[in-house]
Design a protein around this motif. Structure first.
Motif, short mmCIF file in Angstrom:
data_model
loop_
_atom_site.label_atom_id
_atom_site.label_comp_id
_atom_site.label_asym_id
_atom_site.label_seq_id
_atom_site.Cartn_x
_atom_site.Cartn_y
_atom_site.Cartn_z
N PRO A 27 0.82 -1.22 0.00
CA PRO A 27 0.00 0.00 0.00
C PRO A 27 0.85 1.27 0.00
N SER A 28 0.29 2.32 -0.59
CA SER A 28 0.99 3.60 -0.68
C SER A 28 0.84 4.41 0.60
N ARG A 29 1.60 5.47 0.68
CA ARG A 29 1.52 6.38 1.84
C ARG A 29 0.14 7.03 1.91
N ALA A 30 -0.42 7.39 0.78
CA ALA A 30 -1.76 8.00 0.76
C ALA A 30 -2.81 7.03 1.30
N GLU A 31 -2.67 5.75 0.97
CA GLU A 31 -3.60 4.75 1.50
C GLU A 31 -3.45 4.62 3.01
N TYR A 32 -2.21 4.69 3.49
CA TYR A 32 -1.98 4.64 4.94
C TYR A 32 -2.62 5.85 5.62
N GLU A 33 -2.44 7.02 5.05
CA GLU A 33 -3.00 8.24 5.65
C GLU A 33 -4.53 8.14 5.75
N GLU A 34 -5.15 7.59 4.73
CA GLU A 34 -6.60 7.39 4.75
C GLU A 34 -6.99 6.39 5.84
N TYR A 35 -6.26 5.29 5.90
CA TYR A 35 -6.50 4.26 6.93
C TYR A 35 -6.33 4.86 8.33
N ALA A 36 -5.24 5.56 8.56
CA ALA A 36 -4.96 6.12 9.89
C ALA A 36 -5.99 7.17 10.27
N THR A 37 -6.44 7.97 9.31
CA THR A 37 -7.46 8.98 9.58
C THR A 37 -8.76 8.31 10.01
N GLU A 84 6.34 8.73 9.46
CA GLU A 84 7.57 8.38 8.76
C GLU A 84 7.36 6.98 8.16
N LYS A 85 7.78 6.81 6.91
CA LYS A 85 7.58 5.53 6.23
C LYS A 85 8.92 4.90 5.90
N GLN A 86 9.03 3.59 6.17
CA GLN A 86 10.18 2.81 5.73
C GLN A 86 9.64 1.79 4.74
N ASP A 87 10.16 1.84 3.54
CA ASP A 87 9.69 0.96 2.47
C ASP A 87 10.67 -0.18 2.28
N PHE A 88 10.17 -1.41 2.37
CA PHE A 88 10.98 -2.61 2.20
C PHE A 88 10.57 -3.39 0.96
N LEU A 89 10.03 -2.72 -0.04
CA LEU A 89 9.59 -3.27 -1.32
C LEU A 89 8.37 -4.18 -1.19
N ILE A 90 8.45 -5.24 -0.39
CA ILE A 90 7.30 -6.14 -0.29
C ILE A 90 6.37 -5.76 0.86
N GLU A 110 2.76 2.19 15.35
CA GLU A 110 3.57 1.53 14.33
C GLU A 110 2.67 0.56 13.59
N THR A 111 2.71 0.65 12.26
CA THR A 111 1.80 -0.11 11.41
C THR A 111 2.58 -0.72 10.26
N VAL A 112 2.25 -1.95 9.92
CA VAL A 112 2.82 -2.62 8.76
C VAL A 112 1.78 -2.60 7.66
N GLY A 113 2.20 -2.25 6.46
CA GLY A 113 1.33 -2.31 5.29
C GLY A 113 1.86 -3.34 4.32
N ALA A 114 1.01 -4.32 3.98
CA ALA A 114 1.39 -5.37 3.03
C ALA A 114 0.12 -5.99 2.47
N LEU A 115 0.21 -6.45 1.23
CA LEU A 115 -0.91 -7.13 0.57
C LEU A 115 -2.19 -6.30 0.64
N ASP A 116 -2.07 -5.00 0.39
CA ASP A 116 -3.19 -4.05 0.40
C ASP A 116 -3.92 -3.98 1.74
N ASN A 117 -3.24 -4.30 2.83
CA ASN A 117 -3.83 -4.25 4.16
C ASN A 117 -2.87 -3.59 5.13
N PHE A 118 -3.41 -3.18 6.28
CA PHE A 118 -2.61 -2.57 7.33
C PHE A 118 -2.84 -3.32 8.63
#
Length: 126
Positions: A27-37, A84-90, A110-118
């Motif tokens: 997931p993108s940063r924008a998707e995370y911001e929407e999720y967190a909001t 702050e985002k740390q991107d590990f590709l997968i 602290e949240t992990v984003g993977a496979l279109d989920n958080f």
């Protein structure tokens, strides 16, 4: 011996396919911001609005949930500025430090984003 070799190649191919799929669904940063909001708004409605005295609600026709919904753009901006985002590709790790002022306690998430989920694995009040 040949079966072991075929199984090893099949396993390697499956791992590569899984890695490509995970990279494509990170997931993108924008998707995370929407999720967190959404999550923060939900928390504020459940915890903050329930603590508002009914007398206050009746006196000034105060609707806490509507107030939180109308503040959604501001909440999103606060999250955007404090994440702050740390991107590990997968997968990605998002660290959000919400500190409004010295009178209100700060929160760290602290949240992990993977496979279109958080998945928020750490939430602490400081």
């Amino acid at each position: 011996m040949k079966i072991v070799s075929i199984a090893a190649y099949a396993g390697a191919a499956a791992l590569i396919a899984l890695g490509v799929a995970m990279a494509g669904t990170n997931p993108s940063r924008a998707e995370y911001e929407e999720y967190a909001t959404q999550r923060l708004s939900q928390y504020l409605k459940e915890q903050g609005c329930s603590k508002t005295p009914n007398l206050l609600d009746n006196l000034i026709k105060f609707n806490c949930a509507k107030l939180i919904d109308s503040a959604s753009p501001q909440i999103k901006q606060i999250i955007k500025a404090s994440t702050e985002k740390q991107d590990f590709l997968i997968f990605s790790v998002y660290r959000t430090n919400l500190q409004i002022n010295t009178l209100v306690p700060s929160y760290k998430f602290e949240t992990v984003g993977a496979l279109d989920n958080f998945f928020t694995y750490k939430a602490q009040k400081e």
